[in-house]
Design a protein around this motif. Structure first.
Motif, PDB file in Angstrom:
ATOM      1  N   GLY A  83       0.845  -1.245  -0.290  1.00  0.00           N
ATOM      2  CA  GLY A  83       0.143   0.271  -0.123  1.00  0.00           C
ATOM      3  C   GLY A  83       0.631   1.515  -0.254  1.00  0.00           C
ATOM      4  O   GLY A  83       0.552   2.097  -0.793  1.00  0.00           O
ATOM      5  N   ASP A  84       2.047   1.662   0.826  1.00  0.00           N
ATOM      6  CA  ASP A  84       2.720   2.637   1.021  1.00  0.00           C
ATOM      7  C   ASP A  84       3.210   2.352  -0.649  1.00  0.00           C
ATOM      8  O   ASP A  84       3.640   3.581  -0.849  1.00  0.00           O
ATOM      9  CB  ASP A  84       4.029   2.730   1.823  1.00  0.00           C
ATOM     10  CG  ASP A  84       2.742   1.561   3.596  1.00  0.00           C
ATOM     11  OD1 ASP A  84       1.690   2.692   3.557  1.00  0.00           O
ATOM     12  OD2 ASP A  84       3.432   1.466   4.383  1.00  0.00           O
ATOM     13  N   ARG A  85       3.460   1.869  -1.089  1.00  0.00           N
ATOM     14  CA  ARG A  85       4.223   1.759  -2.602  1.00  0.00           C
ATOM     15  C   ARG A  85       3.834   2.536  -3.702  1.00  0.00           C
ATOM     16  O   ARG A  85       3.557   3.032  -4.169  1.00  0.00           O
ATOM     17  CB  ARG A  85       5.063   0.723  -2.841  1.00  0.00           C
ATOM     18  CG  ARG A  85       5.925  -0.279  -1.928  1.00  0.00           C
ATOM     19  CD  ARG A  85       6.501  -1.326  -2.993  1.00  0.00           C
ATOM     20  NE  ARG A  85       7.912  -1.671  -1.989  1.00  0.00           N
ATOM     21  CZ  ARG A  85       7.897  -3.305  -1.943  1.00  0.00           C
ATOM     22  NH1 ARG A  85       8.178  -3.671  -3.172  1.00  0.00           N
ATOM     23  NH2 ARG A  85       9.184  -3.350  -1.619  1.00  0.00           N
ATOM     24  N   ILE A  86       2.349   2.494  -3.187  1.00  0.00           N
ATOM     25  CA  ILE A  86       1.939   2.495  -4.176  1.00  0.00           C
ATOM     26  C   ILE A  86       0.945   4.519  -4.170  1.00  0.00           C
ATOM     27  O   ILE A  86       1.083   4.921  -4.373  1.00  0.00           O
ATOM     28  CB  ILE A  86      -0.416   2.405  -4.019  1.00  0.00           C
ATOM     29  CG1 ILE A  86      -0.831   0.455  -4.879  1.00  0.00           C
ATOM     30  CG2 ILE A  86      -1.506   2.830  -5.020  1.00  0.00           C
ATOM     31  CD1 ILE A  86      -1.732  -0.077  -4.847  1.00  0.00           C
ATOM     32  N   VAL A  87       1.024   4.865  -2.424  1.00  0.00           N
ATOM     33  CA  VAL A  87       0.946   6.123  -2.358  1.00  0.00           C
ATOM     34  C   VAL A  87       2.215   6.403  -3.195  1.00  0.00           C
ATOM     35  O   VAL A  87       2.320   7.487  -3.602  1.00  0.00           O
ATOM     36  CB  VAL A  87       0.621   6.220  -0.604  1.00  0.00           C
ATOM     37  CG1 VAL A  87       1.127   7.631  -0.574  1.00  0.00           C
ATOM     38  CG2 VAL A  87      -0.498   5.373  -0.043  1.00  0.00           C
ATOM     39  N   ALA A  88       3.358   6.353  -2.241  1.00  0.00           N
ATOM     40  CA  ALA A  88       4.673   6.883  -3.168  1.00  0.00           C
ATOM     41  C   ALA A  88       4.201   7.646  -4.875  1.00  0.00           C
ATOM     42  O   ALA A  88       4.533   8.245  -5.305  1.00  0.00           O
ATOM     43  CB  ALA A  88       5.805   6.021  -3.066  1.00  0.00           C
ATOM     44  N   LEU A  89       3.681   5.814  -5.400  1.00  0.00           N
ATOM     45  CA  LEU A  89       3.894   5.857  -7.018  1.00  0.00           C
ATOM     46  C   LEU A  89       3.340   6.830  -7.424  1.00  0.00           C
ATOM     47  O   LEU A  89       3.215   7.522  -9.075  1.00  0.00           O
ATOM     48  CB  LEU A  89       3.293   4.784  -7.522  1.00  0.00           C
ATOM     49  CG  LEU A  89       5.099   3.283  -7.501  1.00  0.00           C
ATOM     50  CD1 LEU A  89       4.478   2.087  -8.228  1.00  0.00           C
ATOM     51  CD2 LEU A  89       5.917   4.029  -8.626  1.00  0.00           C
ATOM     52  N   ALA A  90       1.676   7.118  -7.001  1.00  0.00           N
ATOM     53  CA  ALA A  90       0.553   8.050  -7.287  1.00  0.00           C
ATOM     54  C   ALA A  90       1.079   9.539  -6.635  1.00  0.00           C
ATOM     55  O   ALA A  90       0.640  10.419  -7.358  1.00  0.00           O
ATOM     56  CB  ALA A  90      -0.481   8.227  -6.077  1.00  0.00           C
ATOM     57  N   THR A  91       1.495   9.514  -5.800  1.00  0.00           N
ATOM     58  CA  THR A  91       2.471  11.256  -5.248  1.00  0.00           C
ATOM     59  C   THR A  91       3.167  11.198  -6.639  1.00  0.00           C
ATOM     60  O   THR A  91       3.561  12.981  -6.973  1.00  0.00           O
ATOM     61  CB  THR A  91       3.188  10.486  -4.108  1.00  0.00           C
ATOM     62  OG1 THR A  91       2.009  10.507  -2.923  1.00  0.00           O
ATOM     63  CG2 THR A  91       3.578  12.615  -3.636  1.00  0.00           C
ATOM     64  N   ALA A  92       4.340  10.228  -6.410  1.00  0.00           N
ATOM     65  CA  ALA A  92       5.065  10.808  -7.716  1.00  0.00           C
ATOM     66  C   ALA A  92       5.183  11.147  -9.036  1.00  0.00           C
ATOM     67  O   ALA A  92       5.791  11.755 -10.254  1.00  0.00           O
ATOM     68  CB  ALA A  92       6.363   9.402  -7.690  1.00  0.00           C
TER      69      ALA A  92
END
Length: 697
Positions: free
Chosen positions: A21-30
C-alpha cells in the motif's frame, strides 16, 4: 561512494521497506500529473489480480477437499485390504469374520456396513444384521464382479446389505488365497467428514463443498446432504462444466440455483470430482464494490486524488493480508507433510516442513537434496543412514508407522519426530508416489527424558538402602539358624530375603530402562560364543522348573560374534523365563542357526499362544502378554522391551510368531560383526520352526 550512488542505495533500501500500500502511495504521489491514467490502470490491474488470486485459491481449496476425500476413501480401502489379508476371511470363518467386521464398524463412524462374500457371491459375514433365511447374493453387483477379477472397486449405490435404501460409497477388494481370488470384502461408507469443511476453513455460510462420482451422482454435499446425497446431476450445467476435465474453476449456478464461483479437482485414484463453491456475491462482491468506488473517485479528478491513493493503499494491504490468511488455511498444518513422486521429487510440501528443516522446500526438486543437508538424523542418539529414513523406506515399498527419529540441526536445535510414511500404489500395485507426515513430539520426549532421569536417580538412591536391607536380612537369617529359632520365624526371614532380592531385581530393571532411554546403554562387545551362552541359560533355568523340558539345538555347534555377553544373557533369560512362566508345561526349544553374516535365534514353547491384538504391543514398555490379570501379575512388563532394545542396540531385529492354543516362537537376529545390520529370519526357516512347534517340537 559517490553522492548519487549513495542516494540511489538509500532510495532502494527505503523502497524495499515499504508495504504494498505504501508503494502505491509513493507511486501516486510521484506520478500526480498522469494521475487519471495511472489510477485507472492500477484499479484494473488490482481487479484482475484479485480475480486471479480468488480463482486460484478456490482451485486450491478444491485440491484440499479432494485430498481430504481421498484420505477417507483410502481409510475404507486400506481397512478392507487389511481385513482381506487376514486368515479369518481367507478361510471364510463366518462367526469370527462377523465379529471382526462388527469391531471395524464400531471403530469407523463413517462406515455404513462391512460384508464379506464367497466366490459365488453369497454373503457369509456382515457387520449389520441381514434378513433371515438364505444369505443374500451380490453376484450381480458390478463391484463384486470387479473385485472378483482381482482389482479394487469403488462405486456408489443404495443396495447396502443390512441397510437398504441408504446411499453410500462402496469399495470392494479381492480376498486372495495362494494367489487366487476366493471371495471379496466390501466396505460401504459416507464422506460425512466433509460436512464441516466450510465452517472449519471459515468460508461464508452459503458456500458448499461436495463430491460427485464419475457418473454424475452426488456422493456428499455439505448443504442439505440428506436431500442431495444419491441424486444424479449428469444432465445439469454443473456436471457439464466439470465432467470434461480433471480440474478447473467456473462461475455459474449450482444445482440449487445459487450463483457461485466453483473450483473442482479430481480425487486422486478415482474419476470422482471434489467441488468447492463460494457465492458469487461473497467472492466477487468486494472486488466489484472497490472497483466502482475507485472509478467514482477517479472521476472526481485531482480534488480527490489523495482519497484515491489512500483507498488503493488500503486495498493493497487488505489484499496482501487476505492472501496470507487464505494461503495459511490451505497450506498450513500442525504436522510436517510432504508428497513425492516415485523418484523422490517433491510434489507437495507444507510450510511446517520448511520450518522444521529450516529450508524452503521447493516442488520439483529431490526431497533428499533439500532435506539431507538440514541436519543429522538420529535414533536413540545414534546416526541413521539416509536410506533408513521413513520416506526412503517407503520409496522401497515399505509402510512405516510410528517411526521415532531425531533431527539434529546444524544450529544445535533438536526436533524429536513421530513419522509415518507409506507408498501410494495404483491398481496394478505400482508405486505412484509417497506420502509422509511427521509430528513434532519434542515436548513429549523432553517430558519422557525428565521422567527417565527421575527414575534413574530414584533407582540409584534405592540401591544403597536395598543393599543394607539385603545384608541385614541375611545377617538375621544366619543368626536365626545359629540360635535355632522356629521354622515359622525362619520362613518369615527367608520371605524377607526373597522380597529384597525381588525389589533389587526390579530396581536394576528400572535402571536398565533409564540407561536405554537416556542413550547410556554401552555394549561391552567381545568375541562371544552364543551357543555356549544359550546353553548356560538353559541349564540354569532348567533348575527352576520340573514341568518343562528345555532343549538346545545349534547349527553349527559354535557360533562366535562380536557381542555383549551380559546383555545377551539377559535377552535369553527373559525369553526362556517368559516361556516357563506362561506355558503350563511341555518342551521349550532353543534353536540357533547361523546364516550369511548373522545368527538367528528362536525360543519356542507349547503354551496358550498370544492373542493377535496383543502382538503389536508386546515389545513396548509396561506391556505383558497374559490374557488375564493373574497371568499378567508378577512383573513390570519390561522384559520384552529390554530384550528389544538390547537386540536393536546390537543392530538386530526381534519379533514373535504365535498361534492361539498352539504356542509361540520368539525370535531375534544379530549381525556377527559390529556396525552391521541383521535381517529378519528367512521365511522358510521361520515356517519350519513354527511347524516343529505345532507338531510337538
Amino acid at each position: 561512494m559517490g553522492f548519487v550512488e549513495g542516494v540511489a542505495q538509500r532510495f532502494r533500501a527505503w523502497w524495499r521497506s515499504l508495504s504494498a500500500g505504501d508503494r502505491i502511495v509513493a507511486l501516486a504521489t510521484a506520478a500526480f500529473l498522469p494521475l487519471f491514467v495511472l489510477l485507472f490502470l492500477l484499479i484494473l490491474q488490482i481487479r484482475s489480480n484479485l480475480q486471479t488470486q480468488i480463482n486460484t485459491q478456490v482451485g486450491d481449496l478444491a485440491d484440499g477437499v479432494a485430498l481430504n476425500a481421498a484420505s477417507m476413501i483410502d481409510v475404507a480401502e486400506s481397512t478392507a485390504t487389511a481385513l482381506a489379508d487376514s486368515p479369518t476371511f481367507q478361510g471364510q470363518h463366518a462367526n469370527s469374520a462377523g465379529q471382526v467386521l462388527r469391531r471395524a464398524l464400531a471403530q469407523h463412524p463413517t462406515f455404513i456396513n462391512l460384508w464379506a462374500a464367497g466366490q459365488d457371491g453369497r454373503i457369509y459375514a456382515s457387520a449389520l444384521p441381514l434378513p433371515p433365511g438364505l444369505p443374500p447374493s451380490i453376484a450381480s453387483e458390478p463391484y463384486f464382479q470387479q473385485a472378483l477379477s482381482g482389482t479394487t472397486a469403488l462405486v456408489t449405490g443404495r443396495d447396502i446389505p443390512g441397510s437398504p435404501g441408504t446411499f453410500a460409497a462402496i469399495t470392494a477388494v479381492p480376498v486372495r488365497v495362494d494367489g487366487s481370488v476366493n471371495g471379496t470384502l466390501q466396505v460401504a461408507f459416507q464422506l460425512t467428514g466433509l460436512q464441516g469443511t466450510t465452517q472449519f476453513i471459515g468460508l461464508p455460510p452459503s458456500s458448499v463443498v461436495g463430491v460427485i462420482d464419475g457418473q454424475g451422482t452426488i456422493v456428499e454435499r455439505s448443504l442439505d446432504p440428506e436431500r442431495w446425497r444419491g441424486v444424479n446431476v449428469s444432465n445439469t450445467s454443473e456436471w457439464a462444466n466439470i465432467s470434461s476435465s480433471t480440474e478447473g474453476v467456473w462461475a455459474g449456478p449450482s444445482i440449487d440455483g445459487v450463483q457461485r464461483l466453483h473450483g473442482y479437482q479430481t480425487i486422486p485414484g478415482t474419476d470422482w470430482k471434489a467441488i468447492v463453491g463460494l457465492s458469487s456475491a461473497a467472492a466477487y462482491g468486494p472486488i466489484a464494490s472497490t472497483t466502482a468506488t475507485e472509478l467514482g473517485l477517479l472521476a472526481a479528478a485531482a480534488l480527490i486524488a489523495g482519497v484515491l491513493t489512500w483507498r488503493a493503499k488500503v486495498l493493497a494491504d487488505l489484499t496482501e493480508i487476505g492472501q496470507r490468511r487464505l494461503q495459511g488455511v490451505i497450506d498450513q498444518m500442525p504436522e510436517s507433510a510432504v508428497v513425492t513422486d516415485p523418484e523422490g521429487r517433491v510434489l507437495v510440501a507444507n510450510r511446517a516442513l520448511s520450518d522444521l528443516v529450516g529450508v524452503a522446500i521447493q516442488p520439483g526438486r529431490s526431497f533428499r537434496e533439500q532435506v539431507e543437508p538440514a541436519g543429522a538424523w538420529l535414533q536413540d542418539a545414534k546416526p541413521v543412514a539416509w536410506e533408513e529414513v521413513p520416506l526412503e523406506r517407503a520409496l522401497r515399498g515399505e509402510t512405516v508407522r510410528g517411526a521415532q527419529l531425531t533431527l539434529q540441526r546444524p544450529d544445535g536445535t533438536r526436533h524429536d519426530l513421530l513419522i509415518n510414511a507409506r507408498p501410494v500404489r495404483d491398481a496394478s500395485g505400482r508405486i505412484e508416489g509417497i506420502v509422509s507426515v511427521a509430528a513434532d513430539i519434542t515436548a513429549l520426549k523432553d517430558l519422557d527424558r525428565a521422567k527417565d532421569e527421575f527414575i534413574s536417580v530414584a533407582a540409584h538412591e534405592l540401591r544403597n538402602p536395598l543393599a543394607g536391607l539385603k545384608g541385614y536380612t541375611e545377617l538375621l537369617l544366619r543368626q536365626a539358624k545359629q540360635e535355632g529359632l522356629g521354622p515359622e520365624m525362619l520362613q518369615r526371614l527367608q520371605t524377607m530375603d526373597q522380597l529384597a532380592d525381588r525389589l533389587a531385581s526390579l530396581t536394576n530393571r528400572l535402571l536398565d530402562i533409564s540407561r536405554i532411554e537416556l542413550g547410556r546403554l554401552e555394549l561391552v562387545r567381545q568375541p562371544t560364543d552364543i551357543v555356549a551362552l544359550a546353553r548356560e541359560v538353559q541349564q540354569t533355568l532348567q533348575l527352576t522348573t520340573t514341568a518343562h523340558r528345555l532343549t538346545l539345538e545349534a547349527h553349527p555347534d559354535r557360533i562366535v560374534g562380536d557381542w555383549d555377553p551380559g546383555t545377551l544373557r539377559q535377552v535369553f533369560s527373559n525369553l526362556v523365563g517368559n516361556a516357563i512362566k506362561y506355558a503350563p508345561g511341555g518342551t521349550i526349544a532353543i534353536l540357533l542357526q547361523q546364516e550369511d553374516g548373522q545368527v538367528d535365534a528362536f525360543v519356542s514353547d507349547q503354551g496358550p499362544g498370544i492373542a493377535p491384538q496383543q502382538v503389536p504391543y508386546l515389545f513396548q514398555r509396561f506391556r505383558q502378554a497374559g490374557g488375564t490379570a493373574a497371568e499378567r501379575a508378577g512383573g513390570l512388563g519390561l522384559g520384552l522391551y529390554l530384550a528389544r532394545r538390547i537386540v536393536e542396540a546390537h543392530g538386530g531385529r526381534i519379533g514373535v510368531q504365535s498361534d492361539m492354543g498352539r504356542g509361540s516362537t520368539f525370535w531375534f537376529t544379530l549381525p556377527l560383526r559390529a556396525g552391521q545390520t541383521a535381517r529378519e529370519p528367512d521365511p522358510s526357516l521361520l515356517a519350519r520352526v513354527a511347524a516343529a512347534r505345532q507338531a510337538g517340537l
